[in-house]
Scaffold this motif. Structure first.
Motif, short mmCIF file in Angstrom:
data_model
loop_
_atom_site.label_atom_id
_atom_site.label_comp_id
_atom_site.label_asym_id
_atom_site.label_seq_id
_atom_site.Cartn_x
_atom_site.Cartn_y
_atom_site.Cartn_z
N LEU A 1 -21.45 -12.84 -23.40
CA LEU A 1 -21.52 -13.86 -22.13
C LEU A 1 -22.00 -13.18 -20.88
CD1 LEU A 1 -18.80 -16.40 -23.15
CD2 LEU A 1 -21.15 -16.71 -23.47
N ASN B 1 -12.58 -8.67 -23.06
CA ASN B 1 -12.31 -9.38 -24.22
C ASN B 1 -13.26 -10.34 -24.54
OD1 ASN B 1 -9.21 -9.07 -22.73
ND2 ASN B 1 -9.77 -7.80 -24.74
N GLY C 1 -14.94 -23.62 -28.68
CA GLY C 1 -14.63 -22.42 -29.23
C GLY C 1 -15.44 -21.28 -28.78
N THR C 2 -16.16 -21.39 -27.81
CA THR C 2 -17.34 -20.43 -27.40
C THR C 2 -16.57 -19.48 -26.12
OG1 THR C 2 -18.19 -22.23 -26.05
CG2 THR C 2 -19.37 -21.78 -28.03
N GLY C 3 -15.32 -19.70 -25.89
CA GLY C 3 -14.85 -18.96 -24.74
C GLY C 3 -14.82 -19.45 -23.42
N GLY D 1 -17.04 -18.28 -31.16
CA GLY D 1 -16.20 -17.22 -31.00
C GLY D 1 -14.85 -17.26 -31.88
N PRO E 1 -20.53 -26.08 -26.34
CA PRO E 1 -19.55 -26.47 -27.63
C PRO E 1 -18.37 -25.87 -27.65
CG PRO E 1 -21.51 -24.98 -28.22
CD PRO E 1 -21.48 -25.28 -26.70
N ILE F 1 -15.31 -6.55 -30.78
CA ILE F 1 -13.99 -6.97 -29.75
C ILE F 1 -12.63 -7.31 -30.88
CG2 ILE F 1 -12.87 -8.84 -28.28
CD1 ILE F 1 -15.56 -8.83 -26.93
N HIS F 2 -13.08 -8.13 -31.73
CA HIS F 2 -11.91 -8.76 -32.73
C HIS F 2 -11.65 -7.71 -33.95
CE1 HIS F 2 -10.93 -12.07 -30.60
NE2 HIS F 2 -12.31 -12.52 -30.49
N THR G 1 -12.32 -21.17 -22.00
CA THR G 1 -10.93 -20.65 -21.55
C THR G 1 -10.76 -19.20 -21.27
OG1 THR G 1 -10.14 -22.68 -23.28
CG2 THR G 1 -8.38 -21.21 -22.08
N LEU G 2 -11.23 -18.71 -22.38
CA LEU G 2 -11.27 -16.91 -22.07
C LEU G 2 -11.64 -16.75 -20.70
CD1 LEU G 2 -10.09 -14.89 -24.22
CD2 LEU G 2 -12.66 -14.82 -24.84
N1 LIG Z 1 -17.14 -14.93 -26.43
C1 LIG Z 1 -15.92 -14.88 -26.92
N2 LIG Z 1 -15.75 -13.37 -27.07
C2 LIG Z 1 -14.58 -13.13 -27.73
N3 LIG Z 1 -13.68 -13.95 -28.07
C3 LIG Z 1 -13.93 -15.32 -28.08
C4 LIG Z 1 -15.22 -15.71 -27.52
N4 LIG Z 1 -15.32 -17.09 -27.48
C5 LIG Z 1 -14.10 -17.63 -28.36
N5 LIG Z 1 -13.21 -16.29 -28.66
C6 LIG Z 1 -11.96 -16.42 -29.28
O1 LIG Z 1 -11.81 -17.70 -29.38
C7 LIG Z 1 -10.40 -18.26 -29.15
C8 LIG Z 1 -10.67 -19.70 -28.44
O2 LIG Z 1 -11.60 -19.79 -27.46
P1 LIG Z 1 -11.61 -20.58 -26.07
O3 LIG Z 1 -10.46 -21.24 -26.05
O4 LIG Z 1 -11.89 -19.60 -25.01
O5 LIG Z 1 -12.88 -21.63 -26.30
P2 LIG Z 1 -13.31 -22.77 -25.52
O6 LIG Z 1 -14.49 -22.72 -25.23
O7 LIG Z 1 -12.41 -23.12 -24.42
O8 LIG Z 1 -12.97 -23.97 -26.61
P3 LIG Z 1 -12.60 -25.44 -26.36
O9 LIG Z 1 -13.76 -26.18 -25.89
O10 LIG Z 1 -12.31 -25.80 -27.83
O11 LIG Z 1 -11.54 -25.58 -25.62
C9 LIG Z 1 -10.44 -17.29 -27.75
O12 LIG Z 1 -9.01 -17.22 -27.49
C10 LIG Z 1 -11.02 -15.94 -28.34
O13 LIG Z 1 -9.97 -15.23 -29.07
#
Ligand SMILES: Nc1ncnc2c1ncn2[C@@H]1O[C@H](COP(=O)(O)OP(=O)(O)OP(=O)(O)O)[C@@H](O)[C@H]1O
Length: 412
Positions: A158, A154, A197-199, A360, A195, A335-336, A201-202
């Protein structure tokens, strides 16, 4: 009634009297049956009313005690720091200062140990009750997932970062003997930075999925802002809970909210943050490397992190999670859109080219928005036009948000 009370016949031949008595007996028997039935019904009604009465009485008692509780003054929460004897205890109130207080004889002295939480009378500060240790994750907004659904497939773009986290977190959990044989300690904690929203947590969720570990997530800013005075205790409970649920992965999002470097801690808010950070460092130092609890933290502000957090034995592995490049964006878009009905004319590589600088989370939003445009046009396949409109819409939303935040900050 009329039947039963019927007069005896005037002719009193034996036959007539016999007939009359027979009829009267039958009538009386029927009446008896009717009355019995009525009696049964009334009995059951009586029973029903009685149970209702008991129910209402119980409810009344409950409401009365609730009113009483609402009327009683609030209790102060404190933590026992030292027990002097059976009646005197030193307690630190959640506001900070420490007090020597008395305890009621009703409290079991065995329960009073340093570290337990208790409620204190607001005026005398005497201990009123000992509170159970609350491992109730939800109360404190901790997210506890048995084994998250996300997996490495998913995550788009990365690959080197996935490799690194597998080595630092997955391997020590799944093959600890490898580290033992070679005689090195696996990292305790991994810091993901980059930065929003880059994944990040994912990625942490995917490792927990892969290792079948519990995933415990806390947000740094919530630890110190939402549960004032409780940050340090929450950190302690978080680690206790993680050990209890092992194998587990603790994910601390926005660690900069508790781990930012500061010069002098003068305000009480700063002291609270400092106490929380100290507790986190103590917990990390306190547990052994080979354990099956791993810590993953994430931040967008590595530049402001206190160096103490990055010392060996703490977050000694740092993995950068950058904004995706063209290939990364393409992988994320694939993926999305994998479950979407996309027309043949859509060129995802072109969409990736047009979304330079997006993360992401933005790309996911663009795919969803494109789908919404198709639905609005009553089409069942998403075409290039939908994607273009979605990119435009998101860029406008982004600019508007950016404008507001920038100007908001300027006038704050
Ligand atoms: N590399 C990726 N591949 C696929 N989906 C991604 C990716 N990065 C982000 N997303 C999508 O964006 C959503 C939010 O990303 P995520 O919460 O992992 O970001 P984050 O880096 O933890 O952000 P923050 O720093 O704001 O907490 C994920 O649930 C996913 O759907």
């Amino acid at each position: 009634m009329g039947d039963i009370a019927r007069q005896a016949p005037e002719k009193d031949t034996g036959e007539d009297i016999y007939q009359y008595l027979l009829e009267r007996i039958t009538n009386l028997e029927n009446r008896n049956l009717e009355l019995r039935e009525q009696f049964r019904q009334m009995e059951s009604e009586k029973r029903y009313v009685e149970t209702q009465k008991i129910r209402y009485e119980r409810e009344l008692r409950k409401l009365k005690s609730e009113i009483e509780q609402l009327r009683s003054p609030p209790l102060v929460i404190g933590t026992v720091t030292d027990v002097i004897d059976n009646s005197r205890v030193i307690v630190r109130s959640s506001a900070g200062p420490r007090f020597l207080v008395r305890t009621s004889q009703l409290i079991d002295p065995d329960l009073l140990k340093p570290g337990v939480r208790c409620t204190l009378n607001q005026q005398s500060l005497a201990i009123v009750d000992v509170l159970p240790t609350s491992y109730d994750a939800q109360i404190y907004g901790m997210e506890l997932v048995e084994s998250p659904d996300e997996n490495y497939e998913n995550i788009g773009g990365l690959e080197p970062q996935i490799e690194e986290i597998r080595e630092a977190v997955e391997l020590p959990l799944t093959k600890p003997q490898l580290f033992e044989k070679v005689g090195i300690s696996p990292p305790k904690g991994v810091l993901l930075y980059g930065p929003p929203g880059t994944g990040k947590t994912l990625l942490a969720r995917a490792v927990a999925h892969q290792t079948n570990a519990h995933f415990l997530r806390v947000v740094g800013s919530e630890l110190v802002q939402k549960y004032i005075g409780e940050g340090a205790r929450l950190v302690r409970e978080l680690f206790d809970l993680a050990k209890q649920k092992a194998p587990s992965i603790i994910f601390i999002d926005e660690i900069d909210a508790i781990g930012a470097h500061r010069n002098d801690s003068t305000t009480s808010g700063d002291r609270e943050v400092q106490r929380t950070l100290m507790q986190l460092l103590a917990e990390m130092d306190g547990f052994e490397n080979r354990g099956d609890v791993k810590i993953v933290a994430a931040t967008n502000r590595i530049d402001i992190l206190d160096r103490a957090l990055l010392r060996p034995g703490r977050f000694d592995r740092m993995i950068e999670i950058p904004l995706p490049d063209h290939q990364g964006r393409l992988a994320i878009l694939k993926i999305h859109t994998q479950h979407m009905n996309i027309s043949e004319d859509v060129n995802l590589s072109e969409v990736s080219r047009l979304t330079e600088g997006k993360n992401g989370a933005d790309l996911r939003a663009i795919c969803m928005e494109a789908g919404m445009f198709a639905i609005r046009m009553e089409r069942d396949a998403v075409n290039t036009d939908d994607f273009m409109k979605a990119i435009d819409k998101l860029s406008v939303d982004f600019d508007r948000h950016h404008f507001h935040t920038t100007f908001g900050e300027m006038f704050a």
